[in-house]
Design an enzyme around this catalytic site. Sequence first.
Site, PDB file in Angstrom:
ATOM      1  CB  CYS A   1      -3.406   6.805  11.705  1.00 43.03           C
ATOM      2  SG  CYS A   1      -3.808   5.589  10.458  1.00 43.03           S
TER       3      CYS A   1
ATOM      4  CE  LYS B   1      -1.658   1.623   4.058  1.00 43.59           C
ATOM      5  NZ  LYS B   1      -1.378   3.045   4.390  1.00 43.59           N
ATOM      6  CG  ASN B   2       2.272   2.731   3.521  1.00 45.75           C
ATOM      7  OD1 ASN B   2       1.126   3.073   3.223  1.00 45.75           O
ATOM      8  ND2 ASN B   2       2.651   2.490   4.759  1.00 45.75           N
TER       9      ASN B   2
ATOM     10  CD  GLN C   1      12.275  18.618   8.644  1.00 45.21           C
ATOM     11  OE1 GLN C   1      13.304  18.501   7.991  1.00 45.21           O
ATOM     12  NE2 GLN C   1      12.118  19.585   9.538  1.00 45.21           N
TER      13      GLN C   1
ATOM     14  NE  ARG D   1       0.934  10.732  10.764  1.00 47.27           N
ATOM     15  CZ  ARG D   1       0.388   9.739  10.035  1.00 47.27           C
ATOM     16  NH1 ARG D   1      -0.898   9.425  10.183  1.00 47.27           N
ATOM     17  NH2 ARG D   1       1.110   9.107   9.133  1.00 47.27           N
TER      18      ARG D   1
HETATM   19  C1  EPZ Z   1       4.368   6.998   6.278  1.00 49.98           C
HETATM   20  O1  EPZ Z   1       3.742   8.050   7.013  1.00 49.98           O
HETATM   21  C2  EPZ Z   1       3.365   5.851   6.262  1.00 49.98           C
HETATM   22  N1  EPZ Z   1       2.155   6.286   5.585  1.00 49.98           N
HETATM   23  C3  EPZ Z   1       3.034   5.417   7.680  1.00 49.98           C
HETATM   24  O2  EPZ Z   1       2.222   4.240   7.581  1.00 49.98           O
HETATM   25  C4  EPZ Z   1       4.327   5.029   8.403  1.00 49.98           C
HETATM   26  O3  EPZ Z   1       4.029   4.767   9.759  1.00 49.98           O
HETATM   27  C5  EPZ Z   1       5.354   6.161   8.307  1.00 49.98           C
HETATM   28  O4  EPZ Z   1       5.561   6.529   6.932  1.00 49.98           O
HETATM   29  C6  EPZ Z   1       6.700   5.765   8.906  1.00 49.98           C
HETATM   30  O5  EPZ Z   1       7.205   4.629   8.244  1.00 49.98           O
HETATM   31  C7  EPZ Z   1       2.106   6.193   4.241  1.00 49.98           C
HETATM   32  O6  EPZ Z   1       3.058   5.778   3.598  1.00 49.98           O
HETATM   33  C8  EPZ Z   1       0.819   6.604   3.579  1.00 49.98           C
HETATM   34  P1  EPZ Z   1       6.926  10.227   8.191  1.00 49.98           P
HETATM   35  P2  EPZ Z   1       4.399   9.553   7.012  1.00 49.98           P
HETATM   36  O7  EPZ Z   1       6.878  11.384   7.272  1.00 49.98           O
HETATM   37  O8  EPZ Z   1       4.839   9.861   5.628  1.00 49.98           O
HETATM   38  C9  EPZ Z   1       7.336  13.333  11.885  1.00 49.98           C
HETATM   39  C10 EPZ Z   1       0.346   2.857   7.852  1.00 49.98           C
HETATM   40  O9  EPZ Z   1      -0.106   2.257   8.849  1.00 49.98           O
HETATM   41  N2  EPZ Z   1       7.399  14.368  10.842  1.00 49.98           N
HETATM   42  O10 EPZ Z   1       8.122   9.318   8.170  1.00 49.98           O
HETATM   43  O11 EPZ Z   1       3.487  10.478   7.693  1.00 49.98           O
HETATM   44  C11 EPZ Z   1       5.920  12.792  11.989  1.00 49.98           C
HETATM   45  O12 EPZ Z   1       5.177  13.566  12.881  1.00 49.98           O
HETATM   46  C12 EPZ Z   1       0.841   4.282   8.007  1.00 49.98           C
HETATM   47  O13 EPZ Z   1       0.436   2.364   6.699  1.00 49.98           O
HETATM   48  C13 EPZ Z   1       7.712  15.687  11.201  1.00 49.98           C
HETATM   49  O14 EPZ Z   1       7.937  16.002  12.378  1.00 49.98           O
HETATM   50  O15 EPZ Z   1       5.664   9.278   7.942  1.00 49.98           O
HETATM   51  C14 EPZ Z   1       6.122  11.422  12.515  1.00 49.98           C
HETATM   52  O16 EPZ Z   1       6.272  11.504  13.922  1.00 49.98           O
HETATM   53  C15 EPZ Z   1       0.674   4.806   9.416  1.00 49.98           C
HETATM   54  N3  EPZ Z   1       7.739  16.640  10.240  1.00 49.98           N
HETATM   55  C16 EPZ Z   1       7.438  11.001  11.916  1.00 49.98           C
HETATM   56  O17 EPZ Z   1       8.098  12.188  11.491  1.00 49.98           O
HETATM   57  C17 EPZ Z   1       7.484  16.340   8.922  1.00 49.98           C
HETATM   58  O18 EPZ Z   1       7.522  17.258   8.083  1.00 49.98           O
HETATM   59  C18 EPZ Z   1       7.267  10.061  10.750  1.00 49.98           C
HETATM   60  O19 EPZ Z   1       6.662  10.745   9.673  1.00 49.98           O
HETATM   61  C19 EPZ Z   1       7.192  14.997   8.566  1.00 49.98           C
HETATM   62  C20 EPZ Z   1       7.160  14.032   9.546  1.00 49.98           C
END
Ligand code: EPZ
Length: 421
Positions: free
Chosen positions: A117, A22-23, A126, A122
């Site tokens: 979620c 999916k991701n 960045q 979130r």
């Molecule tokens: C992706 O979310 C996935 N979603 C998530 O899967 C997955 O948990 C996550 O990556 C980590 O692997 C999809 O691919 C659709 P991040 P994403 O940007 O892109 C912080 C599932 O169950 N952050 O790596 O949101 C953020 O708050 C879902 O399939 C900032 O602070 O993940 C979080 O704490 C749930 N500033 C952490 O980084 C930003 O600009 C991870 O975010 C961006 C993120």
Amino acid sequence: MDKIIVRGGASLHGSVEISGMKNAALPIIYACVLVEDKCVIENVPDVRDVALSLNILRDMGAKITKLSKNTVEIDCTEISCGMSHPELVRKIRASYYLLGSEFGRFGEAKVAYPGGCDFGGRPIDQHIKGFEALGGKVKADCDKVEISSEYGPKGTNIFFDIVTVGATINVMLAAALAEGTTIIENAAREPHIVDLANFLNTCGARISGAGTDVIKIKGVNSLHGCTYAIIPDMIEAGTYMVAAAATGGCVKLTNVIPKHLESVSSKIEETGAIVDEYDDSVVVTGRDVIRKANVKTHPYPGFPTDMQPQMAVLLCLANGVSYVSEGVYEKRFRYVEELKRMGASIKVDGRTAVIEGGKPLHGADVRAVDLRAGVAMIIAALCAEGTTEISDIHLIERGYDDVVGKLREMGADIEKVSYPD
Ligand code: EPZ
């Protein structure tokens, strides 16, 4: 309203074919906005988030043709900028990849603020840092995000303050057609980042380094259509691996890339189960005794946060006390309250859950509080004494293709029941 009903006690046996990830599918679907041509995407999982994303593109003017259950043709030649429907965009997080792909193609973007979620804050700071470094002027409020620029994205160097999958993907999308070269440092290294780079390169992009923490994107003038198959879903695979270990069964998972599963396989073996790896399959054999283990989630290649709830269930069945630390999100333990209704003994302290294993689980009426929490409840129900009813299962169907059918094939006593609302 639909529910999943599980009668616990059966151990899982047989084999299961893993669907496309999916991701990985979601960023690749939104990346088609960059391509003024037809793209045929294969091994696409038949899940709600994919269907929703295809509807979002269709509303923007893309021509979407389902060629089979798992193959879709996407033609974004006629797509218009800023035309995505806010109420659809707000339903999922991945819709924010429209920011990078619209900015990359049109030099501007206008997208409602994304959903996703509830794991605490979130932020997208960045993402904004990346778009501004590429020369975009970004206006963001709780309603929408707009990007404007005089000449479109220009190549630049970006060093992310934290490892972020979403922002790494969004900058890759925005930079693929930029003038000049973009270098992303402290990039996320997930397999779906590599899959996106491979898709874009198949369309004529010039991206190197994906899978490492330095990704170089040499902008090109345009991208052409292609046919591309999505990688297998490592989180779906990990989910069924944990289910096999938790139920003391023996399951062969086909259509997997064992390399992507290394952290999960290692942790499952730590609890005493056996994981045999082959070229494109793994066999998991559970044991009668499940050993305690400690888990710390971390960006790839660390233990994936999306496997945290499922692993917590296995540790509820282990002898002794286990510690699960959530290293990616502010809070990702909302499912604990649901597990406690089934007899689990878990205490949450900030980003750590202390699991006192060995307490038998019993059936109960529980909810899927999010996608991965929901499937963790199914694993708990498979191991519980008695019957469990799981509601809000649409959240599970966001990311699992035919979870009930696949588990029934493996011997689970599980069914989906529809109740009049
Ligand atoms: C992706 O979310 C996935 N979603 C998530 O899967 C997955 O948990 C996550 O990556 C980590 O692997 C999809 O691919 C659709 P991040 P994403 O940007 O892109 C912080 C599932 O169950 N952050 O790596 O949101 C953020 O708050 C879902 O399939 C900032 O602070 O993940 C979080 O704490 C749930 N500033 C952490 O980084 C930003 O600009 C991870 O975010 C961006 C993120």
